[in-house]
Design a protein around this motif. Structure first.
Motif, PDB file in Angstrom:
ATOM      1  N   GLN A  50       0.840  -1.199   0.000  1.00 53.04           N
ATOM      2  CA  GLN A  50       0.000   0.000   0.000  1.00 53.04           C
ATOM      3  C   GLN A  50       0.878   1.253   0.000  1.00 53.04           C
ATOM      4  N   GLN A  51       1.904   1.263   0.833  1.00 50.44           N
ATOM      5  CA  GLN A  51       2.799   2.417   0.885  1.00 50.44           C
ATOM      6  C   GLN A  51       3.604   2.564  -0.403  1.00 50.44           C
ATOM      7  N   ASP A  52       3.963   1.460  -1.026  1.00 52.74           N
ATOM      8  CA  ASP A  52       4.657   1.515  -2.309  1.00 52.74           C
ATOM      9  C   ASP A  52       3.785   2.184  -3.364  1.00 52.74           C
ATOM     10  N   MET A  53       2.505   1.855  -3.370  1.00 53.00           N
ATOM     11  CA  MET A  53       1.586   2.455  -4.337  1.00 53.00           C
ATOM     12  C   MET A  53       1.425   3.953  -4.070  1.00 53.00           C
ATOM     13  N   GLU A  54       1.363   4.345  -2.815  1.00 52.06           N
ATOM     14  CA  GLU A  54       1.268   5.765  -2.471  1.00 52.06           C
ATOM     15  C   GLU A  54       2.525   6.509  -2.907  1.00 52.06           C
ATOM     16  N   THR A  55       3.682   5.878  -2.755  1.00 50.54           N
ATOM     17  CA  THR A  55       4.933   6.493  -3.183  1.00 50.54           C
ATOM     18  C   THR A  55       4.956   6.662  -4.704  1.00 50.54           C
ATOM     19  N   GLN A  56       4.448   5.673  -5.433  1.00 52.42           N
ATOM     20  CA  GLN A  56       4.379   5.800  -6.892  1.00 52.42           C
ATOM     21  C   GLN A  56       3.527   6.996  -7.293  1.00 52.42           C
ATOM     22  N   LYS A  57       2.405   7.181  -6.618  1.00 51.53           N
ATOM     23  CA  LYS A  57       1.556   8.343  -6.897  1.00 51.53           C
ATOM     24  C   LYS A  57       2.308   9.641  -6.616  1.00 51.53           C
ATOM     25  N   ALA A  58       3.035   9.679  -5.503  1.00 51.68           N
ATOM     26  CA  ALA A  58       3.797  10.879  -5.147  1.00 51.68           C
ATOM     27  C   ALA A  58       4.902  11.148  -6.172  1.00 51.68           C
ATOM     28  N   ILE A  59       5.537  10.084  -6.657  1.00 51.05           N
ATOM     29  CA  ILE A  59       6.589  10.247  -7.673  1.00 51.05           C
ATOM     30  C   ILE A  59       6.002  10.829  -8.956  1.00 51.05           C
ATOM     31  N   LEU A  60       4.857  10.305  -9.350  1.00 50.72           N
ATOM     32  CA  LEU A  60       4.218  10.809 -10.579  1.00 50.72           C
ATOM     33  C   LEU A  60       3.756  12.259 -10.439  1.00 50.72           C
ATOM     34  N   ALA A  61       3.525  12.707  -9.223  1.00 44.64           N
ATOM     35  CA  ALA A  61       3.079  14.079  -8.998  1.00 44.64           C
ATOM     36  C   ALA A  61       4.239  15.069  -8.854  1.00 44.64           C
ATOM     37  N   CYS A  62       5.470  14.573  -8.811  1.00 45.73           N
ATOM     38  CA  CYS A  62       6.628  15.462  -8.646  1.00 45.73           C
ATOM     39  C   CYS A  62       6.761  16.404  -9.833  1.00 45.73           C
ATOM     40  N   LYS A  63       7.157  17.649  -9.527  1.00 46.31           N
ATOM     41  CA  LYS A  63       7.295  18.656 -10.567  1.00 46.31           C
ATOM     42  C   LYS A  63       8.741  19.099 -10.765  1.00 46.31           C
ATOM     43  N   SER A  64       9.640  18.596  -9.917  1.00 42.40           N
ATOM     44  CA  SER A  64      11.054  18.960 -10.058  1.00 42.40           C
ATOM     45  C   SER A  64      11.920  17.792  -9.598  1.00 42.40           C
ATOM     46  N   PRO A  65      13.170  17.784 -10.053  1.00 40.04           N
ATOM     47  CA  PRO A  65      14.091  16.729  -9.607  1.00 40.04           C
ATOM     48  C   PRO A  65      14.311  16.739  -8.081  1.00 40.04           C
ATOM     49  N   MET A  66      14.321  17.921  -7.491  1.00 38.40           N
ATOM     50  CA  MET A  66      14.514  18.011  -6.038  1.00 38.40           C
ATOM     51  C   MET A  66      13.328  17.388  -5.295  1.00 38.40           C
ATOM     52  N   GLU A  67      12.147  17.638  -5.800  1.00 39.67           N
ATOM     53  CA  GLU A  67      10.952  17.051  -5.194  1.00 39.67           C
ATOM     54  C   GLU A  67      10.999  15.525  -5.310  1.00 39.67           C
ATOM     55  N   LEU A  68      11.429  15.028  -6.454  1.00 35.87           N
ATOM     56  CA  LEU A  68      11.558  13.585  -6.678  1.00 35.87           C
ATOM     57  C   LEU A  68      12.571  12.978  -5.709  1.00 35.87           C
ATOM     58  N   MET A  69      13.709  13.656  -5.559  1.00 33.01           N
ATOM     59  CA  MET A  69      14.728  13.140  -4.634  1.00 33.01           C
ATOM     60  C   MET A  69      14.202  13.094  -3.208  1.00 33.01           C
ATOM     61  N   GLN A  70      13.399  14.090  -2.822  1.00 30.51           N
ATOM     62  CA  GLN A  70      12.845  14.104  -1.462  1.00 30.51           C
ATOM     63  C   GLN A  70      11.875  12.941  -1.263  1.00 30.51           C
ATOM     64  N   VAL A  71      11.023  12.674  -2.260  1.00 26.98           N
ATOM     65  CA  VAL A  71      10.076  11.559  -2.173  1.00 26.98           C
ATOM     66  C   VAL A  71      10.835  10.237  -2.069  1.00 26.98           C
ATOM     67  N   GLN A  72      11.873  10.079  -2.893  1.00 24.35           N
ATOM     68  CA  GLN A  72      12.664   8.848  -2.858  1.00 24.35           C
ATOM     69  C   GLN A  72      13.392   8.692  -1.527  1.00 24.35           C
ATOM     70  N   SER A  73      13.937   9.788  -1.018  1.00 26.12           N
ATOM     71  CA  SER A  73      14.648   9.747   0.262  1.00 26.12           C
ATOM     72  C   SER A  73      13.695   9.362   1.401  1.00 26.12           C
ATOM     73  N   ASP A  74      12.514   9.976   1.404  1.00 24.38           N
ATOM     74  CA  ASP A  74      11.518   9.643   2.427  1.00 24.38           C
ATOM     75  C   ASP A  74      11.098   8.178   2.324  1.00 24.38           C
ATOM     76  N   PHE A  75      10.929   7.713   1.093  1.00 23.60           N
ATOM     77  CA  PHE A  75      10.524   6.321   0.868  1.00 23.60           C
ATOM     78  C   PHE A  75      11.562   5.358   1.447  1.00 23.60           C
TER      79      PHE A  75
END
Length: 118
Positions: A50-75
């Protein structure tokens, strides 16, 4: 040593009610421990998926590389923390099961030296 076909047959039957009943007849304590471990593992996997799916949604919603790195780091941080906690929980379940199984095998009877005929 069991043949590969026999091993496959045993593996296929592990989830059946007959297998569980056979285990229960041999050792109710070990069966309960096995079911506890399977239940805990299944619960953990469902939560992680379930959390993996939520992370995928958050990754798809990222608008910048920094935002993507933050989502990946949190994950990664969350996943490492949760896997560590799960290993600790499983270790505790297994430790308790081991103690209960050992206690079950003790007969409570001790032999004296004079009860063996010479």
């Amino acid at each position: 040593m069991a043949s590969p076909e026999k091993k496959e047959e045993v593996a296929e039957n592990i989830g059946t009610p007959e297998f569980t009943a056979a285990m229960m007849a041999v050792s109710p304590v070990a069966t309960k421990a096995w079911l506890d471990i399977m239940s805990e593992s299944a619960k953990f996997v469902m939560e992680r998926l379930q959390q993996d799916m939520e992370t995928q949604k958050a990754i798809l919603a990222c608008k910048s590389p920094m935002e993507l790195m933050q989502v990946q780091s949190d994950f990664i941080s969350t996943a490492v923390k949760q896997y560590t906690e799960e290993v600790t929980r499983l270790f505790n379940v297994m430790s308790k099961a081991t103690e209960e199984t050992i206690e079950e095998t003790r007969s409570g009877h001790s032999r004296g030296y004079d009860d063996v005929p010479l």
